[in-house]
Design a protein around this motif. Structure first.
Motif, short mmCIF file in Angstrom:
data_model
loop_
_atom_site.label_atom_id
_atom_site.label_comp_id
_atom_site.label_asym_id
_atom_site.label_seq_id
_atom_site.Cartn_x
_atom_site.Cartn_y
_atom_site.Cartn_z
N TYR A 52 -2.72 0.60 -3.94
CA TYR A 52 -2.41 -0.94 -3.67
C TYR A 52 -2.03 -1.84 -4.88
N LEU A 54 -0.08 -5.51 8.45
CA LEU A 54 0.63 -4.55 7.70
C LEU A 54 1.89 -4.16 8.28
N TYR A 111 0.20 5.26 1.26
CA TYR A 111 -0.71 6.30 1.76
C TYR A 111 -0.09 7.86 1.79
N PHE A 141 0.72 -1.28 -0.12
CA PHE A 141 0.13 -0.05 0.21
C PHE A 141 0.72 1.18 0.05
N TRP A 149 4.94 -1.01 8.25
CA TRP A 149 4.77 0.31 7.84
C TRP A 149 6.53 0.73 7.75
N ALA A 199 -4.69 12.32 9.49
CA ALA A 199 -4.61 10.91 9.10
C ALA A 199 -4.08 10.57 7.82
N PRO A 200 -3.29 9.29 7.71
CA PRO A 200 -3.07 8.66 6.38
C PRO A 200 -4.24 8.61 5.43
N THR A 201 -4.16 8.85 4.16
CA THR A 201 -5.18 8.63 3.20
C THR A 201 -4.76 7.46 2.21
N PHE A 202 -5.34 6.71 1.86
CA PHE A 202 -5.00 5.57 0.95
C PHE A 202 -5.02 6.06 -0.50
N ASP A 225 -7.98 -5.65 1.98
CA ASP A 225 -7.95 -5.08 3.28
C ASP A 225 -7.45 -3.64 3.67
N THR A 226 -7.87 -2.73 3.00
CA THR A 226 -7.41 -1.25 2.87
C THR A 226 -7.80 -0.59 4.25
N GLN A 227 -6.97 -0.30 5.05
CA GLN A 227 -7.40 0.31 6.16
C GLN A 227 -7.70 1.94 5.90
N TYR A 228 -8.93 2.29 6.71
CA TYR A 228 -8.97 3.85 6.76
C TYR A 228 -8.84 4.41 8.12
N PHE A 229 -8.38 5.40 8.01
CA PHE A 229 -8.21 6.26 9.27
C PHE A 229 -8.94 7.02 9.82
#
Lengths: 109, 113
Positions: free
Chosen positions: A48, A97, A35, A33, A99, A42-45, B100-104
């Motif tokens: 992937y 995960l 981010y 991933f 990091w 906050a981290p944003t996606f 399984d993307t994590q959202y914060f």
């Protein structure tokens, strides 16, 4: 041990292109991933990757080479709002995960 | 609007006091996570929960406790046993299925004086 390496900081010019690299050594691999995290937020996606190759999403693209344990995030037509930290994270064999410490990208006008 | 909320945004506590950080999600996600972020370091996993009434320790669980009584809620208690509690705390959720993307959530900055 498990390890993810990213440059600590990079500087680029508005309108230019920048490539942020991520190399990893993990127990297994089940995806990677990227981010974006602005300071204090906050981290944003962003993206992937689980298969080798390039995934393009507008100005951002992400590349993966599983054989080399390597990924990069490519940002085109840089804007001032792209100033942020970019976090690389790998899904290991236990689907945990892992990091990286993140790359702080500074955009100059 | 679906999302994850954390409250408060900033929290100050005296040394020796326990403090509970709130995390709520209305995304119908099964999995929830707590991370700690310190300057110059990657996110470190404190606890995670894949289902209601069950949770597992992450890499740095000592000095922290959690509960998962409801699917939507995963509060984190920072106890007085945590040696260096001042940090930025992030809660995340995910569906629990690949990718399984994590959202914060927006995070809580805890300062212990």
């Amino acid at each position: 041990g498990q390890n993810i390496d990213q440059p600590t900081e990079m500087t680029a010019t508005e309108g230019a292109i920048v490539q942020i690299n991520c190399t990893y050594q993990t127990s297994g691999f089940n995806g990677l991933f990227w981010y974006q995290q602005h300071a204090g937020e906050a981290p944003t996606f962003l993206s992937y990757n689980v298969l080798d190759g390039l995934e393009e999403k507008g100005r951002f693209s992400s590349f993966l080479s599983r054989s080399k344990g390597y990924s990069y995030l490519l940002l085109k037509e840089l804007q001032m709002k792209d100033s942020a930290s970019y976090l690389c994270a790998v899904v290991d064999s236990n689907y945990q995960l892992i990091w990286g410490a993140g790359t702080k990208l500074i955009i100059k006008p | 609007d679906g999302g994850i909320t954390q409250s408060p945004k900033y929290l100050f506590r005296k040394e020796g006091q326990n403090v509970t950080l709130s995390c709520e999600q209305n995304l119908n996600h099964d999995a929830m996570y707590w991370y700690r972020q310190d300057p110059g370091q990657g996110l470190r996993l404190i606890y995670y929960s894949q289902i209601v009434n069950d949770f597992q320790k992450g890499d740095i669980a000592e000095g922290y406790s959690v509960s998962r009584e409801k699917k939507e809620s995963f509060p984190l208690t920072v106890t007085s046993a945590q040696k260096n509690p001042t940090a930025f705390y992030l809660c995340a959720s995910s569906m629990g299925r690949e990718p399984d993307t994590q959202y914060f959530g927006p995070g809580t900055r805890l300062t212990v004086l």
